[in-house]
Design a protein around this motif. Structure first.
Motif, PDB file in Angstrom:
ATOM      1  N   PHE A 157     -19.204-100.876 -19.951  1.00 23.93           N
ATOM      2  CA  PHE A 157     -17.820-101.329 -20.079  1.00 23.93           C
ATOM      3  C   PHE A 157     -17.468-102.315 -18.965  1.00 23.93           C
ATOM      4  O   PHE A 157     -16.826-103.342 -19.207  1.00 23.93           O
ATOM      5  CB  PHE A 157     -16.879-100.123 -20.045  1.00 23.93           C
ATOM      6  N   LYS A 158     -17.902-102.023 -17.750  1.00 26.58           N
ATOM      7  CA  LYS A 158     -17.639-102.929 -16.626  1.00 26.58           C
ATOM      8  C   LYS A 158     -18.354-104.261 -16.817  1.00 26.58           C
ATOM      9  O   LYS A 158     -17.816-105.318 -16.461  1.00 26.58           O
ATOM     10  CB  LYS A 158     -18.077-102.267 -15.310  1.00 26.58           C
ATOM     11  N   TRP A 159     -19.551-104.208 -17.378  1.00 25.00           N
ATOM     12  CA  TRP A 159     -20.290-105.445 -17.657  1.00 25.00           C
ATOM     13  C   TRP A 159     -19.535-106.302 -18.672  1.00 25.00           C
ATOM     14  O   TRP A 159     -19.401-107.517 -18.507  1.00 25.00           O
ATOM     15  CB  TRP A 159     -21.682-105.108 -18.174  1.00 25.00           C
ATOM     16  N   PHE A 160     -19.023-105.648 -19.722  1.00 22.48           N
ATOM     17  CA  PHE A 160     -18.242-106.369 -20.724  1.00 22.48           C
ATOM     18  C   PHE A 160     -16.999-106.993 -20.087  1.00 22.48           C
ATOM     19  O   PHE A 160     -16.662-108.156 -20.361  1.00 22.48           O
ATOM     20  CB  PHE A 160     -17.828-105.420 -21.851  1.00 22.48           C
ATOM     21  N   LEU A 161     -16.317-106.238 -19.237  1.00 20.30           N
ATOM     22  CA  LEU A 161     -15.126-106.766 -18.562  1.00 20.30           C
ATOM     23  C   LEU A 161     -15.466-107.991 -17.721  1.00 20.30           C
ATOM     24  O   LEU A 161     -14.730-108.982 -17.712  1.00 20.30           O
ATOM     25  CB  LEU A 161     -14.506-105.691 -17.663  1.00 20.30           C
ATOM     26  N   THR A 162     -16.580-107.919 -17.018  1.00 24.93           N
ATOM     27  CA  THR A 162     -16.980-109.022 -16.143  1.00 24.93           C
ATOM     28  C   THR A 162     -17.248-110.292 -16.942  1.00 24.93           C
ATOM     29  O   THR A 162     -16.779-111.380 -16.580  1.00 24.93           O
ATOM     30  CB  THR A 162     -18.231-108.640 -15.338  1.00 24.93           C
ATOM     31  N   LEU A 163     -17.996-110.162 -18.028  1.00 28.53           N
ATOM     32  CA  LEU A 163     -18.279-111.339 -18.857  1.00 28.53           C
ATOM     33  C   LEU A 163     -17.010-111.866 -19.521  1.00 28.53           C
ATOM     34  O   LEU A 163     -16.837-113.083 -19.678  1.00 28.53           O
ATOM     35  CB  LEU A 163     -19.322-110.993 -19.923  1.00 28.53           C
ATOM     36  N   PHE A 164     -16.124-110.954 -19.890  1.00 32.40           N
ATOM     37  CA  PHE A 164     -14.869-111.393 -20.503  1.00 32.40           C
ATOM     38  C   PHE A 164     -14.017-112.164 -19.495  1.00 32.40           C
ATOM     39  O   PHE A 164     -13.321-113.119 -19.865  1.00 32.40           O
ATOM     40  CB  PHE A 164     -14.089-110.195 -21.046  1.00 32.40           C
ATOM     41  N   LEU A 165     -14.077-111.775 -18.230  1.00 32.31           N
ATOM     42  CA  LEU A 165     -13.357-112.512 -17.190  1.00 32.31           C
ATOM     43  C   LEU A 165     -13.867-113.948 -17.094  1.00 32.31           C
ATOM     44  O   LEU A 165     -13.080-114.886 -16.932  1.00 32.31           O
ATOM     45  CB  LEU A 165     -13.510-111.808 -15.839  1.00 32.31           C
ATOM     46  N   VAL A 166     -15.183-114.108 -17.186  1.00 33.17           N
ATOM     47  CA  VAL A 166     -15.764-115.454 -17.147  1.00 33.17           C
ATOM     48  C   VAL A 166     -15.279-116.270 -18.345  1.00 33.17           C
ATOM     49  O   VAL A 166     -14.865-117.431 -18.206  1.00 33.17           O
ATOM     50  CB  VAL A 166     -17.304-115.390 -17.138  1.00 33.17           C
ATOM     51  N   PHE A 167     -15.333-115.650 -19.519  1.00 31.72           N
ATOM     52  CA  PHE A 167     -14.874-116.338 -20.734  1.00 31.72           C
ATOM     53  C   PHE A 167     -13.394-116.700 -20.635  1.00 31.72           C
ATOM     54  O   PHE A 167     -12.987-117.825 -20.979  1.00 31.72           O
ATOM     55  CB  PHE A 167     -15.115-115.449 -21.956  1.00 31.72           C
ATOM     56  N   LEU A 168     -12.583-115.758 -20.157  1.00 32.93           N
ATOM     57  CA  LEU A 168     -11.140-115.983 -20.070  1.00 32.93           C
ATOM     58  C   LEU A 168     -10.818-117.108 -19.091  1.00 32.93           C
ATOM     59  O   LEU A 168      -9.945-117.950 -19.361  1.00 32.93           O
ATOM     60  CB  LEU A 168     -10.445-114.689 -19.646  1.00 32.93           C
ATOM     61  N   LEU A 169     -11.511-117.126 -17.975  1.00 30.96           N
ATOM     62  CA  LEU A 169     -11.300-118.201 -17.000  1.00 30.96           C
ATOM     63  C   LEU A 169     -11.630-119.553 -17.618  1.00 30.96           C
ATOM     64  O   LEU A 169     -10.865-120.519 -17.475  1.00 30.96           O
ATOM     65  CB  LEU A 169     -12.160-117.951 -15.761  1.00 30.96           C
ATOM     66  N   ASP A 170     -12.751-119.628 -18.304  1.00 35.94           N
ATOM     67  CA  ASP A 170     -13.157-120.876 -18.945  1.00 35.94           C
ATOM     68  C   ASP A 170     -12.129-121.306 -19.987  1.00 35.94           C
ATOM     69  O   ASP A 170     -11.782-122.492 -20.097  1.00 35.94           O
ATOM     70  CB  ASP A 170     -14.530-120.691 -19.590  1.00 35.94           C
ATOM     71  N   PHE A 171     -11.614-120.348 -20.733  1.00 35.04           N
ATOM     72  CA  PHE A 171     -10.617-120.642 -21.767  1.00 35.04           C
ATOM     73  C   PHE A 171      -9.323-121.175 -21.150  1.00 35.04           C
ATOM     74  O   PHE A 171      -8.763-122.178 -21.611  1.00 35.04           O
ATOM     75  CB  PHE A 171     -10.328-119.378 -22.577  1.00 35.04           C
ATOM     76  N   ILE A 172      -8.841-120.515 -20.103  1.00 37.16           N
ATOM     77  CA  ILE A 172      -7.583-120.926 -19.465  1.00 37.16           C
ATOM     78  C   ILE A 172      -7.707-122.325 -18.877  1.00 37.16           C
ATOM     79  O   ILE A 172      -6.808-123.165 -19.031  1.00 37.16           O
ATOM     80  CB  ILE A 172      -7.183-119.914 -18.373  1.00 37.16           C
ATOM     81  N   VAL A 173      -8.813-122.582 -18.217  1.00 41.76           N
ATOM     82  CA  VAL A 173      -9.017-123.885 -17.577  1.00 41.76           C
ATOM     83  C   VAL A 173      -9.060-125.000 -18.614  1.00 41.76           C
ATOM     84  O   VAL A 173      -8.407-126.040 -18.458  1.00 41.76           O
ATOM     85  CB  VAL A 173     -10.312-123.865 -16.741  1.00 41.76           C
ATOM     86  N   SER A 174      -9.826-124.799 -19.672  1.00 48.05           N
ATOM     87  CA  SER A 174      -9.968-125.846 -20.690  1.00 48.05           C
ATOM     88  C   SER A 174      -8.703-125.995 -21.533  1.00 48.05           C
ATOM     89  O   SER A 174      -8.299-127.114 -21.869  1.00 48.05           O
ATOM     90  CB  SER A 174     -11.169-125.545 -21.590  1.00 48.05           C
ATOM     91  N   LYS A 175      -8.058-124.882 -21.850  1.00 50.99           N
ATOM     92  CA  LYS A 175      -6.863-124.919 -22.698  1.00 50.99           C
ATOM     93  C   LYS A 175      -5.709-125.636 -22.014  1.00 50.99           C
ATOM     94  O   LYS A 175      -4.920-126.339 -22.665  1.00 50.99           O
ATOM     95  CB  LYS A 175      -6.448-123.486 -23.043  1.00 50.99           C
ATOM     96  N   ASN A 176      -5.605-125.475 -20.697  1.00 42.02           N
ATOM     97  CA  ASN A 176      -4.470-126.038 -19.963  1.00 42.02           C
ATOM     98  C   ASN A 176      -4.832-127.272 -19.143  1.00 42.02           C
ATOM     99  O   ASN A 176      -4.025-127.730 -18.328  1.00 42.02           O
ATOM    100  CB  ASN A 176      -3.873-124.964 -19.045  1.00 42.02           C
ATOM    101  N   ASN A 177      -6.042-127.789 -19.351  1.00 44.07           N
ATOM    102  CA  ASN A 177      -6.483-129.011 -18.664  1.00 44.07           C
ATOM    103  C   ASN A 177      -6.348-128.907 -17.143  1.00 44.07           C
ATOM    104  O   ASN A 177      -5.887-129.835 -16.476  1.00 44.07           O
ATOM    105  CB  ASN A 177      -5.682-130.219 -19.169  1.00 44.07           C
TER     106      ASN A 177
END
Length: 305
Positions: free
Chosen positions: A45-65
């Motif tokens: 579960f912690k591994w999933f959370l960690t990878l999701f954090l990476v994905f979420l960061l990438d999404f926020i950065v790209s979505k909001n330029n």
């Protein structure tokens, strides 16, 4: 060489960071993975959370330029995880950090001027939920006050709404306590501690890592604030919010009752965005490689000390 790989936004870059973080995760949680099935599931579960954090960061950065079309942010995030692997061991901190990033995402998206009230409510609600897992995450509520100054200072309703979001999180806590403990509040809900005892950092490994971390943070923030006036006027408040998030994250680390490196988890995402913006303005490729090299070499040296 490494920075040239991440100078473009490509799916392979996310995979590289995900693999790197996964390797760090296995090395950090190896003993817990093999102890029993329950611990193994918790680690998964912690591994999933960690990878999701990476994905979420990438999404926020790209979505909001928030950066140009590159992957410097997730690269920096992965390298910072390598610098502070202890952050991957604590489920409560990972969850709290996840909810804080949810809140930060809503605040950053205020630049669109759409659904301001809903976004303010959501941000306050997520910060309230984050505080249930790690109390000092409540300090990120200050980001909402900063956002109000930039986006909604003329509407009294917008000032009230964040407090209703926090109240909603409190009501959920009460409902949980009633269902499982038959009380409105548990005494443990209000046992909050802070500490300014830094003796835990009194080792050569900690001193080395924190020196590099804060040196890079101060250096990058200095240039980050200098470049904000040149940014798109519409996005300037978002950049200030990220800077303030970094400051609040440092404050949380300073007063954290347990100091083992995990307290810096809240700093990783905003610092990654700050660092990505700084790397974009560096014209000399070798200078970029120096920064990346430091974040790679320091954890290795730390293991030898």
């Amino acid at each position: 060489m490494i920075t040239s790989v991440f100078s473009k936004s490509k799916p392979i870059n996310f995979i590289i960071v995900a693999v790197y973080v996964s390797i760090l995760f296995v090395l950090t949680n190896y003993s817990a993975m093999l102890s029993n099935m329950q611990s193994g599931l918790a680690v998964l579960f912690k591994w999933f959370l960690t990878l999701f954090l990476v994905f979420l960061l990438d999404f926020i950065v790209s979505k909001n330029n928030l950066t140009q079309r590159n992957s410097y942010a997730i690269m920096t995030f992965g390298l910072l995880v390598g610098l502070l692997p202890e952050a991957l061991k604590h489920t409560d901190l990972l969850l709290s950090n996840l909810f804080v990033i949810f809140a930060l995402r809503r605040l950053i998206s205020l630049h669109s001027k759409l659904h301001i009230k809903k976004k303010l409510f959501d941000a306050a609600f997520w910060i309230g939920i984050a505080a249930l897992f790690y109390f000092w995450a409540i300090l990120f509520f200050a980001l909402i006050l900063v956002a109000l100054i930039y986006y909604a200072q003329n509407d009294i309703k917008n000032v009230i709404i964040p407090f209703t979001g926090m109240a909603t999180a409190l009501i959920l806590l009460m409902a949980y306590n009633i269902v499982f403990y038959d009380v409105y509040f548990n005494p443990s809900d209000f046992e909050r501690y802070a500490s300014l005892d830094f003796t835990a950092y009194n080792s050569r490994e900690s001193i080395l890592k924190l020196t590099i971390l804060f040196s890079l943070l101060v250096w990058a923030l200095f240039y980050y604030f200098r470049m904000i006036p040149d940014k798109n006027k519409k996005l300037k408040p978002s950049y200030f919010l990220i800077a303030w998030a970094s400051v609040i994250a440092v404050l949380i680390a300073l007063i954290a009752p347990i100091k083992n490196g995990s307290e810096f988890l809240f700093l990783l995402a905003p610092f990654a965005i700050v660092m990505a913006n700084y790397m974009e303005m560096i014209s000399e490729r070798w200078f970029k490689e120096v920064f990346v090299g430091l974040l790679i070499v320091v954890p290795i040296i730390g293991l030898m000390l």
